[in-house]
Design a protein around this motif. Structure first.
Motif: not given
Length: 423
Positions: A171-200
């Motif tokens: 979780g920490t690694s993925f979120a850190q990668l999102c912060v590095a790539l997306l900046g402030a937009r990581a506040m949104y996209w990080t959780f969207l990806v995790h939600a999709i994986v949980c549902v699958c």
């Protein structure tokens, strides 16, 4: 040469698995389905814990974008842990274990709902989302512990500790990668990806659990188990495993909440970005390689690595030495991983699935409750004195507590890990 193995008294687990599903039929379909259930359930737990750690690299972003103060950083942790502890205790009753297959699926669905709320990137959304994550984690912890032991036997006994840290790393690694790539937009996209994986994952896991519903019902509702050694373990070691786990989890919780912002304030972007990640990676490695470590230092408890790590971390921060601080992060992680896992394994020595579920929930509830209290008090003091001055004092105190407790800390030789020493 292998160290002598200890009899763990693991009663009521393997005996409930049909003989045609054990080693003699390792290629049979029922056997493969049982193993698949065990590992899918373990992955589910790691995914639940990954979700609760997605906010760690985002705390500095929250501080910059939505005005998080040190106290609010503490509250984001406490909002999760306070709910988690209550739910863990509510679901620690052994009678609940028969609902474990359903509870794991519900936990994944709640985790996805938590992601949706966290993805609003508001102060209220973060707090409410963290509370929902606490509900998901509390429901899932005991249920996963029971299902994994029912599927994998003694090998699955430490999943509540190891899966916790593996999830934290991912979780920490993925979120850190999102912060590095997306900046402030990581506040949104990080959780969207995790939600999709949980549902699958819940779709796949539910299918496997349905196919094994009869076997799971038989194992999880069996009332004719011989007495296990779990209660003997608690009596023999008194509160030492709980104290060790509380010290370990309070230390790692304070590190996760405060150190990224602390090193950012010191102008150390490298330590802000990867320091906690190094801590979590080495914490997981400390758990994974504990059985091998037992062969060389059976009296190790993780205390020495913890206080040396804290010392190096503080010295590196004071003298602006990133290498020394990263080494400190690594050693501290190893010490915490060993200490936390030993505590759980000692408590669940010889436990059947229902006991594993109950003891795992109580252990997690106790350690998280103490950690939440520590973080809340620390956040309040950090608000008054400032992170720059308070954080070094906080970790100095945690180091001194670790040193003071080390003579009484449970050792590797006390834990059930010694049952599985083969590479």
């Amino acid at each position: 040469m292998h160290a002598p193995e200890r009899h763990t008294g693991d009663v009521g687990t393997e005996s409930l698995i049909p003989k045609d599903e054990i080693v003699s039929s390792g290629t049979s379909s029922p056997h493969r389905l049982r193993i698949l259930q065990g590992w899918l359930t373990a992955v589910s737990f790691s995914l639940l814990l990954a979700g609760t750690n997605l906010t760690t690299p985002l705390l500095p972003v929250y501080r910059a974008e939505i005005g998080f103060t040190p106290f609010m950083m503490s509250m984001s942790f406490v909002a999760y842990v306070s709910v988690l502890v209550v739910v863990l205790l509510l679901f620690s009753n052994r009678g609940v274990v028969r609902f474990s297959p359903l509870l794991v699926c519900v936990a994944l669905i709640l985790a996805a709902g938590s992601d949706v709320v966290l993805g609003t990137a508001t102060t209220a959304g973060v707090l409410v989302g963290r509370a929902l994550a606490g509900v998901a984690g509390g429901i899932g912890t005991g249920a996963v512990a029971a299902l994994v032991v029912a599927s994998l036997g003694a090998r699955g006994r430490s999943v509540s500790a190891t899966g916790n840290l593996i999830g934290a790393v991912l979780g920490t690694s993925f979120a850190q990668l999102c912060v590095a790539l997306l900046g402030a937009r990581a506040m949104y996209w990080t959780f969207l990806v995790h939600a999709i994986v949980c549902v699958c994952l819940v779709v796949v896991l539910a299918s496997v659990l349905t196919l094994r519903s009869e076997e799971n019902r038989r194992i999880l509702t069996n009332r004719d188990l011989p007495p296990s050694n779990a209660d003997r373990s608690v009596r023999a070691f008194h509160v030492r495993p709980f104290l060790g786990g509380c010290i370990a989890w309070s230390t790692i919780s304070c590190a996760i909440v405060f150190l990224p912002s602390f090193f950012q304030s010191l102008g150390a972007p490298l330590l802000r970005a990867i320091g906690v990640l190094v801590l979590l990676v080495f914490c997981a490695l400390g758990q994974i390689f504990s059985p091998r470590l037992y062969r060389f230092v059976p009296q190790a408890s993780g205390s020495a690595a913890s206080w040396v790590g804290i010392s190096l971390l503080l010295i590196g921060g004071i003298f602006d030495n990133n290498t020394l601080s990263l080494l400190g992060f690594g050693l501290l992680g190893i010490g915490i991983g060993i200490k936390y896992r030993i505590g759980l394994l000692v408590l669940t020595l010889g436990a059947a699935p229902a006991e594993q579920s109950s003891l795992s929930s109580v252990y997690a509830a106790t350690t998280y409750c103490v950690a939440a209290t520590t973080v809340l008090v620390a956040g309040s003091m950090g608000e008054s004195f400032g992170l720059d001055r308070f954080v070094p004092c906080l970790f100095l105190v945690l180091g001194l507590i670790t040193v003071a407790f080390s003579p009484w800390a449970p050792k590797l030789s006390d834990s059930v890990e010694t049952e599985s020493l083969s590479p």
